[in-house]
Design a protein around this motif. Structure first.
Motif, mmCIF file in Angstrom:
data_model
loop_
_atom_site.group_PDB
_atom_site.id
_atom_site.type_symbol
_atom_site.label_atom_id
_atom_site.label_comp_id
_atom_site.label_asym_id
_atom_site.label_seq_id
_atom_site.Cartn_x
_atom_site.Cartn_y
_atom_site.Cartn_z
ATOM 1 N N ILE A 56 84.114 22.768 -14.876
ATOM 2 C CA ILE A 56 84.184 21.483 -15.568
ATOM 3 C C ILE A 56 85.639 21.216 -15.928
ATOM 4 C CG2 ILE A 56 83.391 20.160 -17.568
ATOM 5 C CD1 ILE A 56 80.929 21.890 -17.647
ATOM 6 N N ASP A 59 89.758 18.051 -19.321
ATOM 7 C CA ASP A 59 89.728 16.791 -20.060
ATOM 8 C C ASP A 59 88.298 16.394 -20.412
ATOM 9 O OD1 ASP A 59 89.095 16.464 -17.420
ATOM 10 O OD2 ASP A 59 90.043 14.497 -17.213
ATOM 11 N N ARG A 60 87.324 16.690 -19.526
ATOM 12 C CA ARG A 60 85.924 16.407 -19.836
ATOM 13 C C ARG A 60 85.447 17.255 -21.011
ATOM 14 N NH1 ARG A 60 83.073 13.901 -15.650
ATOM 15 N NH2 ARG A 60 84.486 12.378 -14.685
#
Length: 506
Positions: A56, A59-60
């Motif tokens: 992932i 930034d997410r």
């Protein structure tokens, strides 16, 4: 000396007996047991599996972590809305059945807390919190973080119950309804103005949930958990005070409906419908809008998603999902057991000199009107916030709206004629079916409408204008056949007599 029903020990004993009684009255205990196991397994999966997800983007993860304080606060707001709309919380035993039993307000308070997880929105929000926590914390410190989150879920539910009983008590005072409506409207407008002005992020950062989110996964989680546990005990104990106050006052809204004098209305002028069908539809409309629980539920279900669509500026991809969820919520007010709305009046309705088809068609039309109203308001709010959608999105939106309304309508009317229940919907705390059955209904309706909405979201991104109408035709054909089977079953005299005798027994 206080009776046993006025003490916490006596209330806990009564709650245990009531829970045992309700568990033995489940029609399909094996299905209920399997559902309970699945819910527990899903909860464990949500609390553990996301911690081991990899790949992932950073930034997410930062966005998810930044949204966690607002999600914790949102769970509290969700609980407050549910307890306010339910008149303090759901009831373990219908009001008429509880008359002969010494059930005190403390037992009612504890029962409402125990029944809170049977709300699908509550469960989905709890799963989202557990999954978000696991994703942000990771494998290390996961156990302590989830213990803190679970305690927060219990605390938020108990605190929301305090607010719900307090609001119900104010409602039962002389001018309480006006006060609650004014305060609720002002709060909704303030939140909407804050969202439009972009100040809700500052508010979220100032909330105590921001510190709670920072403590997740840290070494001080036992101290935080102990503090939350003390607050849980305090909130549960505090809820008994407004519960005693609220349940000791007469329910003014309900009594006004039951004891009010209503002038006879002129018979409706038949235009597109026949005279009998028009008259039956007018009777059904009156039954819905005179009911305190129905009126309150329809307003909450329509206004809540609309405010979210206006304030959060949801994209059209998200708005496409809202009609299905709104229609599902409206059906759960009474549509899944549509004939229970008449109660004992079902026997009188069956004695009227009208064709059985007119009775079924009128109830179907009024239920469809409720579904269209609740599901349409968020769409209009999305149009105000985002402007008119592109042609392909507009075609998909209209097709999805029509499909989910007919889909939910066919499912609800089918359940109504196949599995009727005897309930009393005069109380805003009542549900049209037992709580376990309602949880199953909510889960199935939400799953069906969400999958349907996602299909039309995909169709809206494909530049083929006839694709959404083609999908809609297939769905409408299937739903039409299901609705036709339900109507045929209602027209069968033995099945109709069974339904009438069942619902009138409440």
């Amino acid at each position: 000396m206080r009776s046993s029903t006025e003490t916490w020990r006596g209330a806990a004993t009564d709650l245990r007996h009531l829970m045992g009684f309700r568990s033995r009255s489940v029609r399909r205990p094996r299905v209920a047991a399997v559902s309970l196991v699945m819910v527990v397994a899903m909860t464990v999966l949500m609390a553990v599996a996301p911690a081991w997800l990899s790949g992932i983007p950073a930034d997410r993860l930062d966005l998810v972590e930044a949204a966690l304080p607002a999600a914790l606060a949102g769970f509290l707001l969700l609980g407050i809305g549910a307890s306010m709309g339910g008149g303090g919380g759901r009831e373990l035993l219908p009001r008429e059945q509880a008359v002969i039993h010494p059930i005190g307000p403390l037992t009612e308070h504890l029962g409402a807390l125990v029944l809170a997880p049977l709300n699908l929105a509550w469960l989905l929000q709890a799963w989202a919190l557990l999954a978000t926590t696991a994703l942000t914390v990771g494998p290390h410190g996961l156990l302590g973080a989830q213990v803190v989150v679970l305690l927060w879920v219990v605390l938020a539910t108990a605190a929301a119950q305090v607010v719900g009983w307090s609001v119900e008590g104010v409602r039962r005072t002389r001018h309480g309804v006006v006060v609650i409506r004014s305060v609720t409207g002002a709060a909704a407008l303030a939140l909407l103005a804050g969202q439009v002005a972009g100040r809700l992020d500052d508010l979220s950062a100032a909330l105590p949930t921001a510190r709670l989110a920072d403590s997740l996964g840290g070494p001080r989680w036992p101290l935080v958990a102990a503090l939350l546990l003390v607050l849980v005990v305090g909130a549960v104990a505090a809820g008994g005070v407004p519960a005693r106050w609220a349940l000791g006052l007469p329910p003014r809204e309900e009594l006004r409906v039951e004891s009010g004098v209503h002038e006879a209305r002129p018979a409706p002028t038949p235009r597109l419908l026949g005279a009998d069908l028009a008259l039956m539809r007018q009777l059904d409309r009156g039954s819905v809008w005179r009911s305190v629980g129905m009126r309150r539920g329809l307003i909450v279900l329509a206004a809540g998603p609309a405010l979210v669509a206006l304030g959060a500026g949801l994209s059209w991809d998200t708005v496409l999902i809202l009609p299905g969820l709104g229609a599902s919520g409206a059906a759960l007010l009474y549509g899944v057991n549509a004939w229970c709305l008449d109660g004992r009046g079902t026997l009188w309705r069956e004695s009227l000199p009208v064709a059985p088809s007119a009775t079924f068609d009128a109830r179907t039309l009024v239920t469809a009107e409720c579904l269209v109203l609740v599901s349409g308001v968020p769409v209009l709010a999305g149009a105000i916030r985002n402007g008119l959608p592109e042609r392909q999105v507009a075609i998909a939106l209209v097709a999805c709206w029509v499909v989910v309304v007919v889909q939910v309508l066919a499912i609800a009317m089918s359940w109504s004629v196949r599995r009727p229940y005897a309930v009393d919907l005069r109380s805003p705390r009542a549900t049209p079916a037992p709580h376990a059955a309602m949880f199953g209904y909510a889960l199935r309706l939400s799953l069906v409408t969400t999958v349907t909405g996602m299909l039309f979201v995909g169709a809206s991104s494909v530049p083929i204008w006839w694709l959404p109408p083609a999908f809609a035709a297939l769905f409408l054909l299937r739903s039409g056949l299901r609705l036709r089977r339900a109507r045929r079953r209602w027209l069968d005299a033995p099945a109709r007599a069974e339904i009438a005798l069942t619902v009138s027994a409440g």
